[in-house]
Motif scaffolding. Structure first.
Motif, PDB file in Angstrom:
ATOM      1  N   ALA A 169       0.761  -1.325   0.135  1.00 36.07           N
ATOM      2  CA  ALA A 169      -0.117  -0.079   0.075  1.00 36.07           C
ATOM      3  C   ALA A 169       0.990   1.252  -0.122  1.00 36.07           C
ATOM      4  O   ALA A 169       1.934   1.109   0.399  1.00 36.07           O
ATOM      5  N   GLN A 170       0.377   2.361  -0.253  1.00 35.88           N
ATOM      6  CA  GLN A 170       0.834   3.578  -0.158  1.00 35.88           C
ATOM      7  C   GLN A 170       0.155   4.371   0.909  1.00 35.88           C
ATOM      8  O   GLN A 170      -1.002   4.763   0.864  1.00 35.88           O
ATOM      9  N   TRP A 171       0.830   4.383   1.870  1.00 36.19           N
ATOM     10  CA  TRP A 171       0.569   5.420   3.175  1.00 36.19           C
ATOM     11  C   TRP A 171       1.401   6.763   2.930  1.00 36.19           C
ATOM     12  O   TRP A 171       2.098   6.980   2.159  1.00 36.19           O
ATOM     13  N   ILE A 309      -3.899   1.525 -10.791  1.00 33.93           N
ATOM     14  CA  ILE A 309      -3.579   0.343 -10.407  1.00 33.93           C
ATOM     15  C   ILE A 309      -4.047   0.160  -8.872  1.00 33.93           C
ATOM     16  O   ILE A 309      -4.010  -0.868  -8.214  1.00 33.93           O
ATOM     17  N   GLY A 310      -4.082   1.357  -8.187  1.00 25.02           N
ATOM     18  CA  GLY A 310      -4.175   1.202  -6.900  1.00 25.02           C
ATOM     19  C   GLY A 310      -4.974   2.505  -6.183  1.00 25.02           C
ATOM     20  O   GLY A 310      -5.010   3.609  -6.982  1.00 25.02           O
ATOM     21  N   SER A 311      -5.460   2.266  -4.764  1.00 22.62           N
ATOM     22  CA  SER A 311      -5.924   3.303  -4.316  1.00 22.62           C
ATOM     23  C   SER A 311      -5.432   3.569  -2.927  1.00 22.62           C
ATOM     24  O   SER A 311      -4.361   2.821  -2.552  1.00 22.62           O
ATOM     25  N   ASP A 312      -6.285   4.242  -1.921  1.00 23.77           N
ATOM     26  CA  ASP A 312      -5.439   4.541  -0.651  1.00 23.77           C
ATOM     27  C   ASP A 312      -5.102   3.372  -0.020  1.00 23.77           C
ATOM     28  O   ASP A 312      -3.761   3.550   0.713  1.00 23.77           O
ATOM     29  N   GLY A 313      -5.593   2.219  -0.097  1.00 23.46           N
ATOM     30  CA  GLY A 313      -5.095   1.010   0.740  1.00 23.46           C
ATOM     31  C   GLY A 313      -4.662  -0.331  -0.018  1.00 23.46           C
ATOM     32  O   GLY A 313      -4.034  -1.114   0.683  1.00 23.46           O
ATOM     33  N   GLY A 314      -4.079   0.145  -1.165  1.00 21.95           N
ATOM     34  CA  GLY A 314      -3.352  -0.893  -1.866  1.00 21.95           C
ATOM     35  C   GLY A 314      -3.892  -1.055  -3.405  1.00 21.95           C
ATOM     36  O   GLY A 314      -4.559  -0.199  -4.021  1.00 21.95           O
ATOM     37  N   ASN A 542     -12.429   3.080 -10.081  1.00 22.07           N
ATOM     38  CA  ASN A 542     -11.225   3.160  -9.391  1.00 22.07           C
ATOM     39  C   ASN A 542     -11.597   3.432  -7.696  1.00 22.07           C
ATOM     40  O   ASN A 542     -10.743   3.850  -6.820  1.00 22.07           O
ATOM     41  N   GLU A 543     -13.000   3.413  -7.097  1.00 22.40           N
ATOM     42  CA  GLU A 543     -13.190   3.541  -5.865  1.00 22.40           C
ATOM     43  C   GLU A 543     -13.628   1.873  -5.208  1.00 22.40           C
ATOM     44  O   GLU A 543     -13.993   1.768  -4.171  1.00 22.40           O
ATOM     45  N   GLN A 544     -13.377   0.673  -6.022  1.00 20.94           N
ATOM     46  CA  GLN A 544     -13.966  -0.351  -5.548  1.00 20.94           C
ATOM     47  C   GLN A 544     -12.752  -1.246  -4.951  1.00 20.94           C
ATOM     48  O   GLN A 544     -12.904  -2.352  -5.235  1.00 20.94           O
ATOM     49  N   GLY A 545     -11.802  -0.459  -4.598  1.00 17.83           N
ATOM     50  CA  GLY A 545     -10.652  -1.352  -3.725  1.00 17.83           C
ATOM     51  C   GLY A 545     -10.953  -0.943  -2.413  1.00 17.83           C
ATOM     52  O   GLY A 545     -11.835  -0.551  -2.091  1.00 17.83           O
ATOM     53  N   TRP A 546      -9.542  -0.755  -1.539  1.00 18.33           N
ATOM     54  CA  TRP A 546      -9.383  -0.502  -0.218  1.00 18.33           C
ATOM     55  C   TRP A 546      -9.220   1.215  -0.129  1.00 18.33           C
ATOM     56  O   TRP A 546      -8.303   1.532  -0.867  1.00 18.33           O
ATOM     57  N   LYS A 547      -9.977   1.643   0.871  1.00 20.93           N
ATOM     58  CA  LYS A 547     -10.209   2.863   0.701  1.00 20.93           C
ATOM     59  C   LYS A 547     -10.147   3.623   2.273  1.00 20.93           C
ATOM     60  O   LYS A 547     -10.751   2.679   3.102  1.00 20.93           O
ATOM     61  N   ASP A 548      -9.612   4.714   2.529  1.00 24.84           N
ATOM     62  CA  ASP A 548      -9.522   5.257   3.777  1.00 24.84           C
ATOM     63  C   ASP A 548     -10.206   6.713   3.800  1.00 24.84           C
ATOM     64  O   ASP A 548     -10.244   7.564   4.748  1.00 24.84           O
ATOM     65  N   VAL A 549     -10.223   7.384   2.521  1.00 28.04           N
ATOM     66  CA  VAL A 549     -10.764   8.497   2.277  1.00 28.04           C
ATOM     67  C   VAL A 549     -11.922   8.310   1.428  1.00 28.04           C
ATOM     68  O   VAL A 549     -11.647   7.919   0.245  1.00 28.04           O
ATOM     69  N   PHE A 550     -13.225   9.083   1.848  1.00 26.43           N
ATOM     70  CA  PHE A 550     -14.224   8.811   0.868  1.00 26.43           C
ATOM     71  C   PHE A 550     -14.703  10.468   0.638  1.00 26.43           C
ATOM     72  O   PHE A 550     -15.008  10.923   1.401  1.00 26.43           O
TER      73      PHE A 550
END
Length: 610
Positions: A169-171, A309-314, A542-550
């Motif tokens: 993931a990218q934190w 290829i990725g969003s907030d959580g991976g 692109n929102e159908q992965g892991w997210k922590d900001v909505f």
């Protein structure tokens, strides 16, 4: 308005794409014993944000703005001593002013540099170097999370331990000091944190010199007596007078600056090969929502070369094409992360530009109504190498990812209402209201703090407000390992990027609502808020992965589901418009062992505990 692209001698003139992109240093902890701490020091530093500007005083991690890119492997537990090395009496690097009031429909002055003759806020100038670092996205105990009150001053260290037991993931890390996050982050306290794992390695994604962070942030600058930019950071906000006949009250707007920076440089350029590149994009702005388009030299969108290829959580389940149909942008709110691949193979010898087009303007054209005075973000200069790139885009990225099935996951529910800034009792600021369903038929309606919602089947539920400020009584207590669905209902402008600490979430649905039944003067609904049959919303790919900001737009109900596992303690959730966070749009929650929760003396607050 400051002119762009004119000769440097003119007051305020800056040339776009004149300076190379800065790549932050990389820190790969190699300590064998977790008891050996890694010190990352906060220090004052001077930064050249543009070659036509004098140096700017900022604060940086290890004296770097942005801070070092921390690169770890999954399961590599580390301890960091975030040590404050900013000497007592150091000049606070931010000049803060609030200008206005401005009637609705008039150009807002925050798009111009300079203080507009307004005296700087002496309270901001007197701030000490008081900071606490939050590793945004991390699963770590509450004592390591960067609790906003637990900030430290010169010579002291914030000790934090990060298990990093998380898929790739990218934190990112940034300041989170209570009341003053907006100025500390603006001063430069941000950096990227990457977690790697074997699943990601097996994809053979672009790496090394072809992978880099892009930390996006807007800035404003002060001017000298001759109107020339002096390099001084200016946090300039506006007061807006609403045009609504009944709620025409002053509203303090969040910061929006005219200049876009990438990795601390205004409008940089990057020389790239005719190959695939991986960019780890984070919006580190205080409040700017960027609407990005990749355009050519003639400001025409360049389709077919960008994949998310990725969003907030991976990693996402599969690559999502970003083709800018009809010039539609890639929208990224503060604190969101986008893992992007760009295929430069067919662009050798050309220059393509990332621009912030605004929601309503053609690509590359400033949209003043959307607070975008200059569209420039950065330029890619594609070099011809005549060397083939062996990378092949995989059709599936994460075989381990699974979407939640609402009907199959045992979960609790929470309702959080986001109020318009004109709402009575809010002091001109939007608020977070935690709501609890009321079964008592005798509850008075309408009433302040009472919200009625009509569901699609016609059922009307009544909720009462149980908290509205950060220091109200604790509302949400959650059993560790529990699944919960949190529903965010936005009753008015603006859009809010909501962030929940500790857990990864999936966006389950976006639903359109009619919110005219809510009366800000009353502070409650006169008629139930109901689904809007004229608008249909969906969850984009692109929102159908892991997210922590909505992103939660006006008149929208966003439902997210996640599991609160892997850590215990007291955490926060909040709007990630930093001015909103500092002004009260933040609330605590507690995660504790389920066995201990059985003895909780506050059971029943805010919904199911899970």
């Amino acid at each position: 308005m400051v002119e762009v692209g004119r000769r440097p001698g003119r007051p305020g003139a800056l040339t776009p794409y004149a300076d190379p992109l800065t790549i932050p240093p990389v820190l790969r902890p190699d300590v064998a014993d977790v008891r050996q701490e890694i010190e990352i020091a906060l220090r004052p530093t001077w930064v050249r944000m543009h070659s036509q500007l004098p140096p700017t005083l900022m604060w940086g991690y290890e004296g770097s703005v942005p801070g070092p890119t921390i690169d770890v492997r999954r399961g590599q537990r580390i301890r960091v001593a975030w040590t404050n090395r900013i000497p007592p009496g150091s000049e606070y690097p931010v000049t803060a002013v609030e200008v206005g009031p401005t009637p609705a429909g008039q150009p807002l002055p925050h798009n111009r540099p300079g203080r507009e003759g307004v005296k700087p806020d002496e309270r901001v100038a007197a701030l000490p170097a008081w900071s606490v670092t939050h590793l945004h996205g991390a699963q770590t105990g509450g004592g390591n999370d960067g609790w906003a009150d637990n900030a430290v001053t010169y010579g002291d260290a914030q000790l934090a331990e990060y298990p990093n037991d998380h898929h790739a993931a990218q934190w990112w890390y940034h300041d989170h000091a209570m009341n003053i996050t907006r100025w500390n982050v603006y001063a430069g306290l941000v950096g990227t944190y990457l977690v790697r794992d074997d699943e990601e390695d097996a994809l053979g994604l672009p790496s090394g010199a072809r992978e880099m962070p892009l930390i996006l942030a807007d800035r404003n600058l002060d001017t000298d007596e001759d109107g020339r930019l002096n390099g001084r950071l200016l946090h300039k906000t506006s007061v807006l007078i609403s045009s609504h006949p009944e709620t025409g009250k002053p509203v303090s707007l969040p910061f929006l600056g005219p200049y876009s920076t990438v990795n601390g440089t205004i409008w940089p350029h990057l020389d790239v090969d005719d190959a695939w590149y991986r960019f780890r994009l984070v919006n580190a702005s205080n409040a700017r929502i960027y609407n990005l388009v990749l355009v050519d030299e003639h400001d025409r969108p360049v389709p077919g070369v960008v994949r998310q290829i990725g969003s907030d959580g991976g990693l996402l389940p599969r690559p999502v094409p970003v083709d800018f149909p009809g010039g539609q942008p890639l929208t990224i709110a503060p604190a969101e992360r986008f893992d992007l691949l760009i295929d430069f193979r067919a662009l050798a010898g050309r220059r393509v530009r990332l621009v912030n087009k605004g929601r309503n303007a053609p690509a590359g054209v400033p949209d003043l109504a959307d607070s975008v005075p200059y569209p420039q973000v950065m330029e890619f200069r594609v070099q011809e190498t005549c060397e083939p790139d062996p990378f092949v885009l995989p059709p599936v990225l994460s075989g381990s990812f699974r979407r939640y099935d609402h009907a199959l996951v045992d979960h609790g529910h929470r309702l959080i209402v986001l109020t318009p800034p004109q709402t009575v009792g809010g002091g001109g600021h939007p608020e977070i209201w935690e709501m609890t369903e009321v079964k008592d038929a005798g509850v008075r309606v309408p009433a302040e703090g009472v919200i009625q919602l009509r569901s699609t089947d016609g059922t009307v539920r009544t909720y009462r407000r149980t908290s509205r400020t950060f220091n109200d009584a604790l509302g949400f207590t959650i059993g560790e390992g529990s699944y919960e669905q949190w529903s965010f209902l936005n009753l008015g402008a603006p859009a809010h990027p909501m962030h929940i600490h500790l857990a990864d979430f999936q966006v389950m649905s976006r639903e359109a609502y009619r919110v005219d039944g809510f009366d800000p003067e009353l502070g409650g609904t006169r008629t139930p808020v109901a689904p809007d049959p004229d608008r249909t919303l969906s969850v984009p790919a692109n929102e159908q992965g892991w997210k922590d900001v909505f992103q939660v737009a006006e008149a929208e109900l966003v439902k997210v589901m996640g599991r609160f596992d892997g850590a215990h303690g007291r955490f926060m959730y909040h709007c990630h418009l930093l001015e909103h966070e500092d002004m009260g749009m933040m609330r605590p929650f507690v995660v504790m062992p389920k066995e201990a929760l059985r003895f909780d003396h506050g059971a029943g607050h805010g919904g199911h505990h899970g």
